[in-house]
Design a protein around this motif. Structure first.
Motif, PDB file in Angstrom:
ATOM      1  N   HIS A  17       0.735  -1.088  -0.132  1.00 47.36           N
ATOM      2  CA  HIS A  17      -0.091   0.113   0.072  1.00 47.36           C
ATOM      3  C   HIS A  17       1.018   1.231  -0.059  1.00 47.36           C
ATOM      4  CE1 HIS A  17      -4.260   1.852   0.560  1.00 47.36           C
ATOM      5  NE2 HIS A  17      -3.432   2.726   1.267  1.00 47.36           N
ATOM      6  N   ALA A  20       3.711   2.673   2.787  1.00 44.16           N
ATOM      7  CA  ALA A  20       4.208   1.542   3.661  1.00 44.16           C
ATOM      8  C   ALA A  20       5.568   1.656   4.110  1.00 44.16           C
ATOM      9  CB  ALA A  20       3.938   0.096   3.286  1.00 44.16           C
ATOM     10  N   VAL A  42      12.464  10.239   1.719  1.00 49.36           N
ATOM     11  CA  VAL A  42      11.393  10.593   0.797  1.00 49.36           C
ATOM     12  C   VAL A  42      11.052  11.977   1.125  1.00 49.36           C
ATOM     13  CG1 VAL A  42       9.049   9.868   0.196  1.00 49.36           C
ATOM     14  CG2 VAL A  42      10.617   8.084   0.845  1.00 49.36           C
ATOM     15  N   GLU A  43      10.870  12.644   2.273  1.00 46.70           N
ATOM     16  CA  GLU A  43      10.473  13.821   2.746  1.00 46.70           C
ATOM     17  C   GLU A  43      11.321  14.645   1.872  1.00 46.70           C
ATOM     18  OE1 GLU A  43       9.414  11.057   5.993  1.00 46.70           O
ATOM     19  OE2 GLU A  43      11.022  11.450   4.598  1.00 46.70           O
ATOM     20  N   LYS A 135       8.146  -0.151   9.903  1.00 47.76           N
ATOM     21  CA  LYS A 135       7.745   0.790  11.013  1.00 47.76           C
ATOM     22  C   LYS A 135       7.571   0.541  12.121  1.00 47.76           C
ATOM     23  CE  LYS A 135       5.694   3.702   7.182  1.00 47.76           C
ATOM     24  NZ  LYS A 135       4.663   4.953   6.783  1.00 47.76           N
TER      25      LYS A 135
HETATM   26  N1  LIG Z   1       9.216   5.707  11.389  1.00 44.61           N
HETATM   27  C1  LIG Z   1       9.445   5.240  10.287  1.00 44.61           C
HETATM   28  N2  LIG Z   1       8.953   6.020   9.382  1.00 44.61           N
HETATM   29  C2  LIG Z   1       9.034   5.282   8.203  1.00 44.61           C
HETATM   30  C3  LIG Z   1       9.832   3.729   7.869  1.00 44.61           C
HETATM   31  N3  LIG Z   1       9.676   3.487   6.598  1.00 44.61           N
HETATM   32  C4  LIG Z   1       9.096   4.564   5.962  1.00 44.61           C
HETATM   33  N4  LIG Z   1       8.968   5.573   6.583  1.00 44.61           N
HETATM   34  C5  LIG Z   1       8.122   6.869   6.540  1.00 44.61           C
HETATM   35  O1  LIG Z   1       6.804   6.512   5.709  1.00 44.61           O
HETATM   36  C6  LIG Z   1       6.796   7.557   4.622  1.00 44.61           C
HETATM   37  C7  LIG Z   1       6.308   6.727   3.280  1.00 44.61           C
HETATM   38  O2  LIG Z   1       7.595   5.950   2.895  1.00 44.61           O
HETATM   39  P1  LIG Z   1       7.799   5.537   1.683  1.00 44.61           P
HETATM   40  O3  LIG Z   1       9.027   4.841   1.338  1.00 44.61           O
HETATM   41  O4  LIG Z   1       7.752   6.717   0.395  1.00 44.61           O
HETATM   42  O5  LIG Z   1       6.601   4.669   1.255  1.00 44.61           O
HETATM   43  P2  LIG Z   1       6.208   4.113  -0.078  1.00 44.61           P
HETATM   44  O6  LIG Z   1       5.816   2.724   0.124  1.00 44.61           O
HETATM   45  O7  LIG Z   1       7.403   3.997  -0.970  1.00 44.61           O
HETATM   46  O8  LIG Z   1       5.127   4.842  -0.648  1.00 44.61           O
HETATM   47  P3  LIG Z   1       4.623   4.944  -2.270  1.00 44.61           P
HETATM   48  O9  LIG Z   1       5.615   5.183  -3.197  1.00 44.61           O
HETATM   49  O10 LIG Z   1       3.387   5.994  -2.185  1.00 44.61           O
HETATM   50  O11 LIG Z   1       3.826   3.622  -2.305  1.00 44.61           O
HETATM   51  C8  LIG Z   1       7.902   8.286   4.623  1.00 44.61           C
HETATM   52  O12 LIG Z   1       7.565   9.460   5.259  1.00 44.61           O
HETATM   53  C9  LIG Z   1       8.894   7.639   5.259  1.00 44.61           C
HETATM   54  O13 LIG Z   1       9.974   8.408   5.716  1.00 44.61           O
HETATM   55  C10 LIG Z   1      10.089   3.160   9.126  1.00 44.61           C
HETATM   56  O14 LIG Z   1      10.520   2.173   9.238  1.00 44.61           O
HETATM   57  N5  LIG Z   1       9.817   3.954  10.252  1.00 44.61           N
END
Ligand SMILES: Nc1nc2c(ncn2[C@@H]2O[C@H](COP(=O)(O)OP(=O)(O)OP(=O)(O)O)[C@@H](O)[C@H]2O)c(=O)[nH]1
Ligand SMILES: [Mg+2]
Length: 687
Positions: A17, A20, A42-43, A135
């Motif tokens: 999703h 995630a 990512v931020e 996470k």
């Molecule tokens: N606290 C925490 N935040 C996390 C972790 N992994 C990812 N995040 C945060 O979750 C948010 C989404 O992370 P992404 O890596 O972009 O997630 P994604 O699954 O690639 O999302 P899409 O590309 O939209 O499908 C970001 O703000 C990350 O910093 C983790 O292990 N712990």
């Protein structure tokens, strides 16, 4: 980058999703492999795989990105997939070449809609799956709750291999259920130790469940286990790997991508229990009437499948391919069975995000890229010259939402179609077409976000500015009663004038019958050569629009009398006479508006069928029936006015939380209810 034999390659799609943590996990794996000096975030747009400006702007992945790394003598080709539903075709492309899908599930949000949608997709493809619960460092994160959800949603095959040590901010390691050891990451490095006392009894219990779950797939192991014999780690891992490859066992591991906890273990599990392309078995290719099994053999005939196309700002078209057989080296010449054209694969490279990494060769099982193929696009096969076998391409995705686009300036207009074709080259879910009835250029895609990004890319990548507007509904008009009228066109003010009179009768025809012209002129009331002009005038008036301004259909027009002038009559005058006559006759013939009606098939979980049917009724829809679908889903079949489902993709997603899907096609025209005339009629009824 050196090349690896197929048994040491792992093609891994990171799916799940949106949000995630897939991109962050890819980043953590690259950091752990020492390929990047700092783990991006990512931020702030500093990750390796979210490199596109539109991705950075939205902090979400929009397209699948490749990122290879080495671990423990293996090559892992990571495929970081988007999670947002609009970009499902990108995930489908990645799954068509992956040998393992790693589902990233947030320990806070748990199993979400797209997790289920993509799990079903991977299951339908028979793709091995494992889960990374991410996470765990977050507040309200819960491994137990997530594990329960995984079990209740995906069944008994869910097999946890680890338990987290510490919760939320205290999360700092995992207990390995196979080796009964603890690995902690307080210093950033993995330190192995004993299972903490407070976890021991739970760990032992889950360990036993796990071993039972593994051996149950192998009769000999089960027998020995039940006789109390110790099963070696190697045997357990092999049995586990067999269960994964067979799509029966779904290992669950856990960690934190941002904190870098247990990332090394995920890479290790992928190598130890993830299937190689060899283990996935031969590919199937079509050749003439027969199907061919293509073993993943580096010494075989070179054969590759192009699973994605990119428009690279520097080198132009880049084709991403998976080698299914043989070994491809620079300057290899292969044939594209679809175009029958030869393609020379000049320089070979792989992509790590947007970075090009040169390759000296690409053996069977591996994924790589090549630039500037002449005429090859996504879904094409590259085969040995003279052996036209083809990997059946994945069906093109069916677009769900359309907008009309209009270039902002003449300059934009000139560039628009070329730019759209370039975008379509890298995006099979984008459709462009011209609607001849409403004269709109329509852009169709998978959703609002998808289409918004396309218009942004038109501007950024190709400097084409466009405006979007709603898609116009192709209304029509017809008549309901017979009527007669005299069309008189007379301009005789001295000199060569214009004169023509046509008496016509209009009668309604059945729906879909179109236009019928009957010539009942007798006695030369209108000279023969002018009668086609009457018909032409009538046909053009019908096409231009009737009393409400829309094309008129399903009418029979009989020309039964007329008058002419020996000098002033002409084709022009009788064309006008026909046109005027039709206009008057139509106004007297009970003109009505017709609206297009679509046949809609909506597939939803049974629990949501009622909501969907209620919503369709509110859209003036008529439910034709329901039928059972797969996996407890229901299919609702309905006839719905097309004007009521222009944004159905968006509405259905919010109505069903993203669990519903639909197919719509034009079915017929029906009379528009009177109370909608003011909204639809182009000409105000008062005129
Ligand atoms: N606290 C925490 N935040 C996390 C972790 N992994 C990812 N995040 C945060 O979750 C948010 C989404 O992370 P992404 O890596 O972009 O997630 P994604 O699954 O690639 O999302 P899409 O590309 O939209 O499908 C970001 O703000 C990350 O910093 C983790 O292990 N712990
Ligand atoms: Mg992402």
């Amino acid at each position: 980058m050196k090349s690896f034999p197929p048994e040491r390659i792992r093609n891994v799609a990171l799916v799940g999703h949106g949000g995630a943590g897939k991109t962050t996990l890819a980043e953590a794996l690259l950091f752990h492999a020492g390929l990047i000096s700092r783990q991006g975030r990512v931020e702030d747009g500093s990750t390796t795989t979210d490199f596109d400006p539109e991705e950075i702007k939205r902090c979400i992945s929009l397209a699948v990105a490749l990122a290879p790394l080495e671990h423990d003598g293996h090559k892992i080709n990571l495929l970081d997939c988007p999670g947002y539903a609009d970009f499902l075709p990108e995930v489908e492309a990645a799954l068509s070449v992956a040998d393992l899908a790693v589902f990233v599930v947030s320990a806070v949000e748990g199993v979400e809609v797209q997790t289920e949608v993509l799990w079903k997709l991977a299951a339908d493809l028979g793709l091995p799956r494992m889960v990374f619960v991410n996470k765990l460092d977050r507040e309200r994160a819960s491994f137990e709750r997530t594990l329960d959800q995984l079990r209740s949603t995906f069944g008994a095959g869910i097999a946890p291999l680890e338990l987290p040590i510490g919760t939320e901010h205290e999360f700092h390691g995992i207990a390995d259920l196979l080796t009964d050891t603890a690995i902690t990451y307080d210093t950033g490095k993995a330190v192995t130790g004993a299972i903490p006392d407070e976890m021991e009894s739970l760990e032992h219990q889950v360990h036993d469940n796990l071993v039972e779950g593994i051996v149950v797939g192998d009769d000999d192991l089960t027998e020995r286990y039940l006789e109390g014999e110790a099963i070696s780690m190697r045997e357990l891992e092999d049995a586990l790997a067999a269960g994964v490859a067979a799509g029966q066992v779904f290992p669950v591991v856990c960690g934190s991508a941002t904190k870098g906890v247990a990332i090394d273990r995920l890479a290790q599990f992928i190598c130890e229990i993830g299937p190689s392309p060899l283990r996935r078995g031969p590919a199937t290719a079509e050749g003439g009437e027969t199907l061919h099994e293509i073993p993943c053999d580096p010494s075989g005939q070179p054969l590759a499948y192009v699973w994605k196309t990119l428009a690279d700002p520097y080198v132009g078209r880049v084709s991403l391919f998976k080698v299914l057989s043989g070994t491809i080296r620079p300057d290899t010449v292969l044939t594209n069975p679809r175009t029958h054209g030869d393609e020379k694969l000049h320089a070979l490279f792989t992509l790590r995000g947007k970075e090009h990494v040169a390759l000296s060769e690409v053996p069977a099982g591996d994924i790589a890229a090549v630039a500037k193929l002449a005429n090859t696009t996504t879904g094409d096969t590259l085969a040995p010259r003279g052996t036209p076998v083809r990997i059946p391409p994945a069906p093109a995705p069916t677009p769900l939402l359309s907008v009309a686009i209009r270039p902002k300036s003449k300059g934009d207009e000139d560039k628009l179609m070329t730019a759209l074709h370039r975008l379509q080259d890298e995006d099979r879910s984008l459709l462009v077409r011209r609607d001849d009835e409403t004269h709109q250029t329509l852009l169709s895609g998978m959703g609002e976000t998808h289409l918004a990004i396309v218009t942004e890319r038109l501007q950024r990548k190709y400097g084409v500015a466009v405006e979007t507007e709603d898609v116009l509904v192709a209304y029509r008009e017809t008549i309901t009663t017979p009527a007669e009228a005299e069309g008189k066109y007379k301009k005789q003010t001295g000199g060569h004038g214009q004169f023509g009179v046509a008496f016509i009768r209009v009668e309604p025809l059945s729906r879909g019958a179109g236009f019928e012209f009957v010539d009942q002129i007798v006695g030369g009331a209108i000279p023969r050569q002018f009668i086609p002009a009457v018909e032409k005038g009538i046909a053009e008036t019908m096409a231009r629009g009737g009393v409400y301004g829309y094309p008129v259909v399903d009418a029979k027009v009989t020309l039964f009398d007329g008058k002419y002038h020996a000098v002033d009559s002409s084709e022009m005058s009788f064309k006008m006479a026909g046109s005027l006559g039709f206009h008057d006759a139509m106004a007297k013939a009970g003109p009505v508006l017709l609206e297009p009606v679509s046949l809609l098939e909506v597939t939803v979980p049974a629990a949501q069928q009622g909501d969907v049917m209620g919503d369709l009724n509110a859209r003036r829809g008529r439910v034709q029936g329901t039928e059972p679908g797969n996996d407890g889903e229901q299919v609702v079949v309905a006839m719905v006015p097309t004007s009521e489902i222009q944004r159905y993709a968006i509405d259905l997603r919010s109505l069903t939380g993203g669990r519903g899907r639909f197919r719509a096609e034009h079915d017929h025209y029906d009379v528009l209810p009177q109370h909608l005339y003011d909204k639809v009629a182009k000409k105000p009824q008062s005129e």
